[in-house]
Structures are given as structure tokens and as C-alpha cells.
Design an enzyme around this catalytic site. Structure first.
Site, short mmCIF file in Angstrom:
data_model
loop_
_atom_site.label_atom_id
_atom_site.label_comp_id
_atom_site.label_asym_id
_atom_site.label_seq_id
_atom_site.Cartn_x
_atom_site.Cartn_y
_atom_site.Cartn_z
N LYS A 16 8.54 -9.10 -18.98
CA LYS A 16 8.96 -8.72 -20.33
C LYS A 16 7.90 -7.82 -20.98
O LYS A 16 8.23 -6.80 -21.58
CB LYS A 16 9.19 -9.98 -21.19
N GLN A 34 8.91 -18.32 -24.76
CA GLN A 34 9.47 -18.49 -23.42
C GLN A 34 9.78 -19.96 -23.17
O GLN A 34 8.95 -20.83 -23.43
CB GLN A 34 8.49 -17.94 -22.36
N ASP A 77 15.63 -13.60 -29.19
CA ASP A 77 16.35 -14.35 -28.17
C ASP A 77 17.65 -14.92 -28.73
O ASP A 77 18.46 -15.47 -27.99
CB ASP A 77 15.49 -15.51 -27.66
N1 GUN Z 1 13.82 -18.98 -20.03
C1 GUN Z 1 14.75 -18.53 -19.16
N2 GUN Z 1 15.46 -17.53 -19.72
C2 GUN Z 1 14.97 -17.34 -20.96
C3 GUN Z 1 15.31 -16.46 -22.01
O1 GUN Z 1 16.20 -15.62 -21.94
N3 GUN Z 1 14.56 -16.59 -23.12
C4 GUN Z 1 13.58 -17.50 -23.25
N4 GUN Z 1 12.90 -17.56 -24.39
N5 GUN Z 1 13.25 -18.34 -22.30
C5 GUN Z 1 13.95 -18.26 -21.15
#
Ligand code: GUN
Length: 295
Positions: free
Chosen positions: A58, A102, A125
Site C-alpha cells: 500500500k 490494517q 477503507d
Molecule cells: N486486511 C485485509 N484486507 C484489508 C483491507 O482491505 N483493509 C484493511 N484495513 N485491512 C485489511
């Protein structure tokens, strides 16, 4: 070739994600030209290896698209309040337009208060309560990245959503539930299946659009798929041999489906692309600009 005259098309998520990232990069240039320097803060707690890889990817992708990125790495034993404080500080910081925590968090930490603490305008998100409510009300808001990526794949592959039967296997708050809302908002008829669903294969065989998001390698067999259906595989399962496998038995499914996403290289790359798209949108909104004016 599968059924007569029909060729299964592999949906190339890598290519479509690259397309989206390039569009976002151009939007970021326009934001800069208008005096908005878009910033993203990624919060990683603990040392889960998969999360570390996701967060690194990311950070890299966002930097490459022109965002200012701050990655906050905290130890697994960080206190709940300290973590909330990190969020409050970024909420108040005008050079941060997007914040994400995350998931999953290490044991002992509760994600719910953190999602509530996020400024909904910066919740890129789309997992906080205000954005979840907006999604189910069919209002504008931040949409969760993986489900939004699924929609983007369908739309960019010419798959009609309106009026079709969509079946989602998996009811997680990150994928299954929000994707149901997104499909419903586009006038699909939506069914969510889960571990207690009876006669699962009978339900999945009704799907024009079948989405597998359960986290069990190759659970969805070819015989579960209606001939000509479009199949999206959200699963990322690492086998004992180290190979990535989806939730769909790909070799079987591609013989039956008209369109299908591979693993890797299908839905996966879209998550980051949509995160970048959401962050550019948040930066425009917070900067007092119309996000649609950037295209
Ligand atoms: N863990 C797995 N996929 C995601 C996501 O799209 N966002 C976040 N914050 N954590 C994740």
C-alpha cells in the site's frame, strides 16, 4: 472454449488495477495543481507477516501514485488508548486525507472503537459506522476497497449487474456484507451464503454473478457454477506448497464460467487501486473540490 461458441474470459485484475492506479495518479496531479497535496496514513500494529506485506504494498503504490504516505508501525502490545490517540492526531492533521488501520489487529485490541474514532471523511477503507450506514442507505460515502474493486472489475469487463442474480459466499464485514450492499445499490438480486447455508451448491448454481469470499481453498467447484456465469474469486489461501490458491477450483470453473478472476492477479490487485481512488476522493472533498471535476 467451454460451452459451444463461448470462450471463458479471464478477467485481468492486474491490468485493470494498473488502469485505475494510472487514473488516480492523474487525479493526484490535478489535486496538486489546485494546491491539495494528498496524504495517506497507514497504521500497522504488530508483526503479522501477511499484514506487513499488504502495508508495504500500500505504501509503495500510494507513493508511486503521488501521495504523501506515512506508515505508522506500532508494537503488538500497544495500548488501545494509545492507538486511538494516533487516530485522533491524524484526524486533526490537515495534511492527512486518508487513514487506514490494517486488520486484523493483534489479540487484545478491539478494532471497533478505532473504526468509530476515524473521521468518516478520512476513513478510506469505508469500515467505520458512518460509512457502513451510508452504504446501506445508498448514499455517498467511502466504500470498502475490496468490494469496490469487485464492482470495478465487473463494470470494466462489461458485466451487467442490474437485474441479475448475484450470490456471495461469505458474510464478512470486510467483503461479503459490503459487496452485497454495492450490488443491491446497482439493482442486482443478492443472496449472501455462509457456513450454515443449506444446500449451498444449489444456491450458487442460481448465480449469474458468483462471488467466493470465504477463505477456504478451492471450495467452490465447477459443478457449483451455472454455465455462463461470471465468477469473482476473493480468496487468497496459501497452500503448504507456498502457492496461492483462491476459493474457487479455477481449472474446473473456467470450463463453465463465461468470465472468471484468477488468483493471484484477479481481485487482489484491485484492493490497493481502490484505496488510492478513495484517498484521492477524500483529498478532493476535504480540500473543498468536487472529486468528479478531477476526471
Ligand atoms: N486486511 C485485509 N484486507 C484489508 C483491507 O482491505 N483493509 C484493511 N484495513 N485491512 C485489511
Amino acid at each position: 472454449m467451454t460451452i459451444e461458441g463461448m470462450e471463458t474470459k479471464i478477467i485481468d485484475g492486474k491490468r485493470i488495477a494498473a488502469e485505475v492506479r494510472e487514473e488516480v495518479r492523474l487525479r493526484v496531479e490535478k489535486l496538486r495543481a489546485k494546491g491539495v497535496e494528498p496524504g495517506l496514513c497507514v497504521i500497522l500494529v504488530g508483526d503479522d507477516p501477511a499484514s506487513q506485506v499488504y502495508v508495504r504494498n500500500k505504501d509503495r503504490a500510494a507513493t508511486k501514485a503521488g501521495f504523501q504516505v506515512e506508515t505508522v508501525r506500532l508494537p503488538a502490545d500497544v495500548g488501545q488508548e494509545e492507538l486511538e490517540q494516533v487516530i485522533f492526531e491524524r484526524n486533526a492533521n490537515p495534511s492527512v486525507h486518508g487513514i487506514l488501520v490494517q486488520l486484523p489487529l493483534p489479540p487484545g485490541l478491539d478494532p471497533e472503537p478505532l473504526l468509530r474514532a476515524l473521521d468518516p471523511r478520512k476513513d478510506v477503507d469505508g469500515l467505520g459506522p458512518a460509512n457502513v450506514a451510508a452504504l446501506w442507505r445508498g448514499q455517498d460515502g467511502m466504500q470498502p476497497c475490496t468490494p469496490a474493486g469487485c464492482i470495478e472489475l465487473l463494470e470494466r469487463s462489461g458485466v451487467t449487474i442490474e437485474g441479475r442474480r448475484a450470490v456471495i459466499v461469505g458474510r464478512s464485514p470486510l467483503v461479503g456484507k459490503p459487496l452485497a450492499a454495492l450490488l443491491l445499490n446497482r439493482n442486482a438480486t443478492v443472496t449472501i451464503c455462509h457456513s450454515r447455508t443449506q444446500d449451498l451448491a444449489r444456491v450458487t448454481r442460481e448465480a449469474d454473478i458468483l462471488v467466493a469470499a470465504v477463505g477456504r481453498a478451492e471450495m467452490v467447484r465447477g459443478s457449483w457454477i451455472k454455465p455462463g456465469a461470471c465468477v469473482l474469486d476473493v480468496g487468497i489461501n496459501r497452500g503448504e506448497d507456498g502457492r496461492l490458491r483462491g476459493d474457487v477450483a479455477f481449472a474446473e470453473a473456467r470450463e463453465i464460467a463465461s468470465k472468471i478472476t484468477p488468483v493471484p492477479g484477479g481481485v487482489g490487485p484491485m484492493t490497493i487501486a481502490m484505496l488510492l481512488s478513495n484517498t484521492a476522493r477524500a483529498a478532493a472533498n476535504l480540500g473543498g473540490l468536487d472529486p468528479d471535476s478531477l476526471d
